[in-house]
Enzyme design. Structure first.
Site, PDB file in Angstrom:
ATOM      1  N   GLY A  14      48.348  38.359  32.751  1.00 15.71           N
ATOM      2  CA  GLY A  14      48.911  39.621  33.215  1.00 15.71           C
ATOM      3  C   GLY A  14      48.322  40.882  32.593  1.00 15.71           C
ATOM      4  O   GLY A  14      48.890  41.960  32.728  1.00 15.71           O
ATOM      5  N   HIS A 107      36.865  39.382  39.543  1.00 12.88           N
ATOM      6  CA  HIS A 107      36.281  38.075  39.221  1.00 12.88           C
ATOM      7  C   HIS A 107      35.499  38.197  37.914  1.00 12.88           C
ATOM      8  O   HIS A 107      34.729  39.156  37.736  1.00 12.88           O
ATOM      9  CB  HIS A 107      35.344  37.640  40.359  1.00 12.88           C
ATOM     10  CG  HIS A 107      34.641  36.361  40.061  1.00 12.88           C
ATOM     11  ND1 HIS A 107      35.266  35.134  40.163  1.00 12.88           N
ATOM     12  CD2 HIS A 107      33.384  36.104  39.627  1.00 12.88           C
ATOM     13  CE1 HIS A 107      34.413  34.185  39.817  1.00 12.88           C
ATOM     14  NE2 HIS A 107      33.259  34.745  39.475  1.00 12.88           N
ATOM     15  N   GLU A 140      36.297  35.938  53.807  1.00 13.57           N
ATOM     16  CA  GLU A 140      36.616  34.523  54.042  1.00 13.57           C
ATOM     17  C   GLU A 140      35.871  33.592  53.098  1.00 13.57           C
ATOM     18  O   GLU A 140      36.246  32.438  52.931  1.00 13.57           O
ATOM     19  CB  GLU A 140      36.300  34.129  55.497  1.00 13.57           C
ATOM     20  CG  GLU A 140      37.250  34.686  56.546  1.00 13.57           C
ATOM     21  CD  GLU A 140      37.048  36.165  56.836  1.00 13.57           C
ATOM     22  OE1 GLU A 140      36.063  36.750  56.310  1.00 13.57           O
ATOM     23  OE2 GLU A 140      37.881  36.746  57.558  1.00 13.57           O
ATOM     24  N   ASP A 143      34.609  34.666  46.556  1.00 17.81           N
ATOM     25  CA  ASP A 143      33.926  35.585  45.634  1.00 17.81           C
ATOM     26  C   ASP A 143      32.662  36.201  46.224  1.00 17.81           C
ATOM     27  O   ASP A 143      31.650  36.352  45.527  1.00 17.81           O
ATOM     28  CB  ASP A 143      33.573  34.859  44.315  1.00 17.81           C
ATOM     29  CG  ASP A 143      34.814  34.329  43.609  1.00 17.81           C
ATOM     30  OD1 ASP A 143      35.885  34.957  43.745  1.00 17.81           O
ATOM     31  OD2 ASP A 143      34.719  33.285  42.945  1.00 17.81           O
ATOM     32  N   LYS A 168      38.175  41.005  29.242  1.00 21.82           N
ATOM     33  CA  LYS A 168      39.417  41.578  29.766  1.00 21.82           C
ATOM     34  C   LYS A 168      39.577  43.041  29.358  1.00 21.82           C
ATOM     35  O   LYS A 168      40.118  43.843  30.114  1.00 21.82           O
ATOM     36  CB  LYS A 168      40.610  40.756  29.300  1.00 21.82           C
ATOM     37  CG  LYS A 168      40.693  39.431  30.023  1.00 21.82           C
ATOM     38  CD  LYS A 168      42.079  38.877  29.985  1.00 21.82           C
ATOM     39  CE  LYS A 168      42.120  37.520  30.651  1.00 21.82           C
ATOM     40  NZ  LYS A 168      43.475  36.975  30.652  1.00 21.82           N
TER      41      LYS A 168
HETATM   42  C1  GRF Z   1      40.660  37.847  34.632  1.00 25.46           C
HETATM   43  O1  GRF Z   1      39.660  37.538  33.699  1.00 25.46           O
HETATM   44  C2  GRF Z   1      40.114  37.946  36.025  1.00 25.46           C
HETATM   45  O2  GRF Z   1      38.770  38.311  36.075  1.00 25.46           O
HETATM   46  C3  GRF Z   1      40.272  36.540  36.547  1.00 25.46           C
HETATM   47  O3  GRF Z   1      41.443  36.055  35.965  1.00 25.46           O
HETATM   48  C4  GRF Z   1      41.697  36.747  34.737  1.00 25.46           C
HETATM   49  C5  GRF Z   1      43.085  37.296  34.832  1.00 25.46           C
HETATM   50  O4  GRF Z   1      43.494  37.854  33.617  1.00 25.46           O
HETATM   51  N1  GRF Z   1      40.287  36.521  37.983  1.00 25.46           N
HETATM   52  P1  GRF Z   1      44.918  38.538  33.467  1.00 25.46           P
HETATM   53  O5  GRF Z   1      45.942  37.534  33.923  1.00 25.46           O
HETATM   54  O6  GRF Z   1      44.914  39.780  34.290  1.00 25.46           O
HETATM   55  O7  GRF Z   1      45.021  38.825  31.990  1.00 25.46           O
END
Ligand code: GRF
Length: 208
Positions: A14, A107, A140, A143, A168
């Site tokens: 989150g 991603h 569709e 990524d 993050k």
């Molecule tokens: C992130 O690293 C995002 O790129 C990937 O999942 C992770 C989610 O992190 N799709 P968080 O739950 O927002 O901390």
């Protein structure tokens, strides 16, 4: 000020949810969070509830039923834009076409490098020196939708946890800014985004 209604789909820690929440607290952020949907109990689910957002748990359903339930909730809340933030299910082409160009994803790789799962492990096992994330429109194919923004930074440690923390940290800066730009440009079709100063960070590049 007119604001777009946002929904976040999440299944994880989150941190991006929190970053989007914080950005949306700014008076001039053009979106407000109306609905959080999680497919399991997870820290993002608890966080969303603690922030008093309408938080729906739609679990234990096949993807078709998940999407039918989610779609109804999204319509009820008049959602304009869905932001996937660590959402660990692949949405069907049918759902994606219903919400064409209205779903964003973040991603954890510099796409088109390393689509799919386990990107951090792939980065380390291939000996890459740079890592980063991509915000893109969901289409569709997994990524592979239009790229709206990317972060990139030099890898300072081969420790997976440090790498994930680093990625993050920059995602949490990048994603709200891409959402801001997307809403102004593609939903409101105004050039107001131009008045915002782009974020500059030490040790990384954010491009959007
Ligand atoms: C992130 O690293 C995002 O790129 C990937 O999942 C992770 C989610 O992190 N799709 P968080 O739950 O927002 O901390």
């Amino acid at each position: 000020m007119n604001k777009a209604n946002l929904s976040i789909f999440a299944s994880g820690a989150g941190t991006n949810l929190l970053a989007i929440h914080k950005a949306s607290m700014e008076k001039d952020f053009p979106g407000r969070l109306k609905l959080v949907i999680c497919n399991k109990i997870c820290p993002a689910f608890e966080l969303s509830k603690s922030l008093n957002y309408e938080t729906k748990l739609i679990s234990n359903l096949d993807i078709k039923k998940f999407e039918l339930t989610a779609h109804k909730e999204l319509i009820k809340k008049k959602v304009d834009l869905i932001c996937l933030a660590g959402f660990m299910r692949v949405l069907s082409p049918k759902f994606v076409s219903k919400w064409k160009n209205k779903i964003l994803n973040i991603h954890p790789s510099i796409l088109p490098l390393f689509p799919g799962l386990n990107t951090h492990e792939k980065i380390l096992s291939n000996g890459l020196k740079i890592h980063g994330s991509t915000v893109h429109i969901v289409n569709e194919k997994l990524d592979s939708g239009k790229i709206l923004g990317q972060s990139a930074f030099a890898i300072k440690s081969n420790d997976l946890d440090i790498l994930i923390d680093d990625i993050k940290k920059y995602e949490n800066l990048l994603y709200p800014e891409v959402i801001r730009k997307y809403i102004w440009t593609f939903l409101f079709k105004e050039d107001k985004f131009l008045k915002y100063k782009k974020i500059h960070v030490d040790n990384a590049v954010l491009s959007y």
